[in-house]
Design a protein around this motif. Structure first.
Motif, PDB file in Angstrom:
ATOM      1  N   LYS A   1       0.814  -1.212   0.000  1.00  0.00           N
ATOM      2  CA  LYS A   1       0.000   0.000   0.000  1.00  0.00           C
ATOM      3  C   LYS A   1       0.852   1.269   0.000  1.00  0.00           C
ATOM      4  CE  LYS A   1      -0.849   0.294   5.025  1.00  0.00           C
ATOM      5  NZ  LYS A   1      -1.903   0.284   6.062  1.00  0.00           N
ATOM      6  N   GLN A   2       2.038   1.216   0.615  1.00  0.00           N
ATOM      7  CA  GLN A   2       2.871   2.410   0.649  1.00  0.00           C
ATOM      8  C   GLN A   2       3.391   2.775  -0.739  1.00  0.00           C
ATOM      9  OE1 GLN A   2       3.418  -0.343   2.428  1.00  0.00           O
ATOM     10  NE2 GLN A   2       5.525  -1.068   2.245  1.00  0.00           N
ATOM     11  N   ASP A   3       3.625   1.779  -1.589  1.00  0.00           N
ATOM     12  CA  ASP A   3       4.039   2.061  -2.967  1.00  0.00           C
ATOM     13  C   ASP A   3       2.933   2.779  -3.725  1.00  0.00           C
ATOM     14  OD1 ASP A   3       6.541   1.052  -2.807  1.00  0.00           O
ATOM     15  OD2 ASP A   3       6.153  -0.782  -3.931  1.00  0.00           O
ATOM     16  N   LEU A   4       1.718   2.272  -3.577  1.00  0.00           N
ATOM     17  CA  LEU A   4       0.585   2.870  -4.280  1.00  0.00           C
ATOM     18  C   LEU A   4       0.390   4.313  -3.834  1.00  0.00           C
ATOM     19  CD1 LEU A   4      -1.835  -0.173  -3.984  1.00  0.00           C
ATOM     20  CD2 LEU A   4      -0.480   0.487  -5.983  1.00  0.00           C
TER      21      LEU A   4
ATOM     22  N   GLY B   1       7.023  -4.628   3.647  1.00  0.00           N
ATOM     23  CA  GLY B   1       6.042  -4.865   4.690  1.00  0.00           C
ATOM     24  C   GLY B   1       4.746  -4.155   4.347  1.00  0.00           C
ATOM     25  N   ASN B   2       3.824  -4.114   5.279  1.00  0.00           N
ATOM     26  CA  ASN B   2       2.566  -3.412   5.077  1.00  0.00           C
ATOM     27  C   ASN B   2       2.668  -2.061   5.773  1.00  0.00           C
ATOM     28  OD1 ASN B   2      -0.150  -2.908   4.392  1.00  0.00           O
ATOM     29  ND2 ASN B   2      -0.842  -3.645   6.384  1.00  0.00           N
ATOM     30  N   GLY B   3       3.104  -1.066   5.033  1.00  0.00           N
ATOM     31  CA  GLY B   3       3.283   0.266   5.595  1.00  0.00           C
ATOM     32  C   GLY B   3       4.694   0.797   5.459  1.00  0.00           C
ATOM     33  N   GLU B   4       5.677  -0.084   5.288  1.00  0.00           N
ATOM     34  CA  GLU B   4       7.066   0.348   5.113  1.00  0.00           C
ATOM     35  C   GLU B   4       7.837  -0.672   4.302  1.00  0.00           C
ATOM     36  OE1 GLU B   4       8.872   0.764   8.945  1.00  0.00           O
ATOM     37  OE2 GLU B   4       8.004  -1.082   9.714  1.00  0.00           O
ATOM     38  N   SER B   5       8.708  -0.164   3.439  1.00  0.00           N
ATOM     39  CA  SER B   5       9.564  -1.011   2.609  1.00  0.00           C
ATOM     40  C   SER B   5      10.967  -0.429   2.589  1.00  0.00           C
ATOM     41  CB  SER B   5       9.029  -1.082   1.171  1.00  0.00           C
ATOM     42  OG  SER B   5       7.775  -1.710   1.120  1.00  0.00           O
ATOM     43  N   TYR B   6      11.948  -1.326   2.483  1.00  0.00           N
ATOM     44  CA  TYR B   6      13.345  -0.897   2.483  1.00  0.00           C
ATOM     45  C   TYR B   6      14.137  -1.699   1.474  1.00  0.00           C
ATOM     46  CZ  TYR B   6      12.249   1.656   6.737  1.00  0.00           C
ATOM     47  OH  TYR B   6      11.695   2.522   7.634  1.00  0.00           O
ATOM     48  N   VAL B   7      15.361  -1.228   1.201  1.00  0.00           N
ATOM     49  CA  VAL B   7      16.281  -1.930   0.327  1.00  0.00           C
ATOM     50  C   VAL B   7      17.627  -2.010   1.049  1.00  0.00           C
ATOM     51  CG1 VAL B   7      17.011   0.205  -0.855  1.00  0.00           C
ATOM     52  CG2 VAL B   7      17.249  -2.005  -2.030  1.00  0.00           C
ATOM     53  N   ASN B   8      18.376  -3.081   0.818  1.00  0.00           N
ATOM     54  CA  ASN B   8      19.635  -3.226   1.561  1.00  0.00           C
ATOM     55  C   ASN B   8      20.769  -2.379   0.978  1.00  0.00           C
ATOM     56  OD1 ASN B   8      19.807  -4.990  -0.729  1.00  0.00           O
ATOM     57  ND2 ASN B   8      21.575  -5.979   0.227  1.00  0.00           N
ATOM     58  N   GLN B   9      20.643  -2.000  -0.300  1.00  0.00           N
ATOM     59  CA  GLN B   9      21.631  -1.112  -0.910  1.00  0.00           C
ATOM     60  C   GLN B   9      21.065  -0.546  -2.206  1.00  0.00           C
ATOM     61  OE1 GLN B   9      25.057  -2.850  -3.053  1.00  0.00           O
ATOM     62  NE2 GLN B   9      24.369  -4.849  -2.278  1.00  0.00           N
ATOM     63  N   LEU B  10      21.514   0.634  -2.565  1.00  0.00           N
ATOM     64  CA  LEU B  10      21.078   1.261  -3.814  1.00  0.00           C
ATOM     65  C   LEU B  10      22.194   1.163  -4.846  1.00  0.00           C
ATOM     66  CD1 LEU B  10      19.131   4.427  -2.588  1.00  0.00           C
ATOM     67  CD2 LEU B  10      18.202   2.438  -3.791  1.00  0.00           C
ATOM     68  N   ASN B  11      22.401  -0.061  -5.358  1.00  0.00           N
ATOM     69  CA  ASN B  11      23.372  -0.217  -6.439  1.00  0.00           C
ATOM     70  C   ASN B  11      22.688   0.118  -7.769  1.00  0.00           C
ATOM     71  OD1 ASN B  11      21.806  -2.463  -7.034  1.00  0.00           O
ATOM     72  ND2 ASN B  11      23.321  -3.957  -6.338  1.00  0.00           N
ATOM     73  N   GLN B  12      23.420  -0.038  -8.861  1.00  0.00           N
ATOM     74  CA  GLN B  12      22.890   0.351 -10.166  1.00  0.00           C
ATOM     75  C   GLN B  12      21.635  -0.441 -10.536  1.00  0.00           C
ATOM     76  OE1 GLN B  12      23.847   2.983 -11.929  1.00  0.00           O
ATOM     77  NE2 GLN B  12      22.164   2.559 -13.341  1.00  0.00           N
ATOM     78  N   ARG B  13      21.652  -1.726 -10.228  1.00  0.00           N
ATOM     79  CA  ARG B  13      20.487  -2.544 -10.555  1.00  0.00           C
ATOM     80  C   ARG B  13      19.263  -2.086  -9.776  1.00  0.00           C
ATOM     81  NH1 ARG B  13      20.762  -8.967 -11.347  1.00  0.00           N
ATOM     82  NH2 ARG B  13      21.954  -8.127 -13.088  1.00  0.00           N
ATOM     83  N   ALA B  14      19.432  -1.767  -8.504  1.00  0.00           N
ATOM     84  CA  ALA B  14      18.305  -1.306  -7.700  1.00  0.00           C
ATOM     85  C   ALA B  14      17.746   0.004  -8.251  1.00  0.00           C
ATOM     86  CB  ALA B  14      18.734  -1.132  -6.246  1.00  0.00           C
ATOM     87  N   LEU B  15      18.620   0.909  -8.631  1.00  0.00           N
ATOM     88  CA  LEU B  15      18.164   2.185  -9.182  1.00  0.00           C
ATOM     89  C   LEU B  15      17.399   1.974 -10.482  1.00  0.00           C
ATOM     90  CD1 LEU B  15      21.327   4.363  -8.465  1.00  0.00           C
ATOM     91  CD2 LEU B  15      19.104   4.494  -7.317  1.00  0.00           C
ATOM     92  N   GLU B  16      17.856   1.030 -11.307  1.00  0.00           N
ATOM     93  CA  GLU B  16      17.150   0.718 -12.552  1.00  0.00           C
ATOM     94  C   GLU B  16      15.759   0.166 -12.270  1.00  0.00           C
ATOM     95  OE1 GLU B  16      19.640  -1.990 -14.653  1.00  0.00           O
ATOM     96  OE2 GLU B  16      21.190  -0.497 -15.094  1.00  0.00           O
TER      97      GLU B  16
END
Length: 261
Positions: free
Chosen positions: A47-50, A108-123
């Motif tokens: 839901k947080q993405d939407l 999760g439901n309300g919050e999301s995270y990423v472990n690192q912002l490498n080039q693939r993640a940014l894409e």
């Protein structure tokens, strides 16, 4: 008689090229609600993405089947709550620590995270028309409910995680990304819970989708519609194939079935 409709989001309601629902489709969905038809989302997103993307504009839905069917809610309550078990999250955390070059999203439901912002993640974030998630260490997810673990790996790379997550399965949505979720029948699990919650029969429901993760959803409803841009497996499962998302295929199908004039 159709009383409710389920809609996938990416590739169904929203084009990856445009990043937002068209104004025409927005008006059609509002008209559908005025005719007394319940509107349900059925998406891999949280839901947080939407909310953060604004991709659905100001549209409100009667209920949302999110995170590939593992967290379902309406404006009153969460009526299905099935996160990944801690043992599997510990396994995923171990794989990320042993392979520091890999990026993964934790939803999760309300919050999301990423472990690192490498080039693939940014894409990937650019592809999803989504602002990058905050960066957190893998251990962050061990103290939270995580419904979807999303390693950004190419074909075959998911096996590294699945071996460490024996209670999970996966569905691929991008050449460089997979959704790892609890073993079950995916979106169908959320559809089933929603039908029960609202007292709906299978034959009273229509659903729209385009991706592999929509297969179980289409099998759960009386009328399944595949978008013109859908993968072949979805088209084969569907009762009807409409136009592409860029051509407002949902609107075309609603009129084909007489749900709108």
């Amino acid at each position: 008689m159709i009383k409710a409709a389920f809609f996938d989001v990416d590739g169904t309601l929203v084009s990856f090229q445009l990043g937002k629902i068209t104004l025409k489709l927005r008006e059609d969905l509002l008209a559908l609600r005025q005719r007394g038809i319940l509107l349900f989302l059925a998406t891999g997103r949280a839901k947080q993405d939407l909310a953060r993307t604004g991709m659905l504009r100001d549209l409100a839905f009667d209920a949302s089947v999110t995170l590939n069917g593992h967290c379902c809610y309406n404006d009153r309550e969460v009526y299905l709550d099935r996160p990944i078990c801690r043992k599997d999250l510990e396994g995923a955390c171990g794989v990320l620590r042993a392979n520091p070059q890999l990026a993964a999203l934790m939803a999760g439901n309300g919050e999301s995270y990423v472990n690192q912002l490498n080039q693939r993640a940014l894409e990937i974030f650019d592809y999803m028309h989504t602002p990058p998630y905050p960066v957190r260490p893998p251990e962050w997810m061990l103290e939270r409910k995580i419904y979807q673990f999303i390693p950004l790996v190419e074909q075959g790379g998911e096996e590294l995680f699945l071996k460490a997550m024996p209670h999970c399965t996966y569905t691929r949505w991008h050449p460089k990304g997979v959704d790892i979720i609890p073993i079950g029948d995916g979106k169908a699990e959320g559809i089933r819970a929603t039908l029960e919650y609202y007292g709906l029969k299978k034959e009273e429901v229509i659903a729209f989708g385009d991706g592999v993760n929509d297969l179980s959803m289409l099998a759960m409803v009386g009328t399944g519609v595949a978008m013109g841009n859908a993968v072949q497996e979805v088209k084969a499962e569907a009762d009807y194939v409409t136009d592409t998302v860029e051509e407002d295929g949902v609107s075309q199908a609603l009129r084909h079935f007489g749900l709108l004039p």
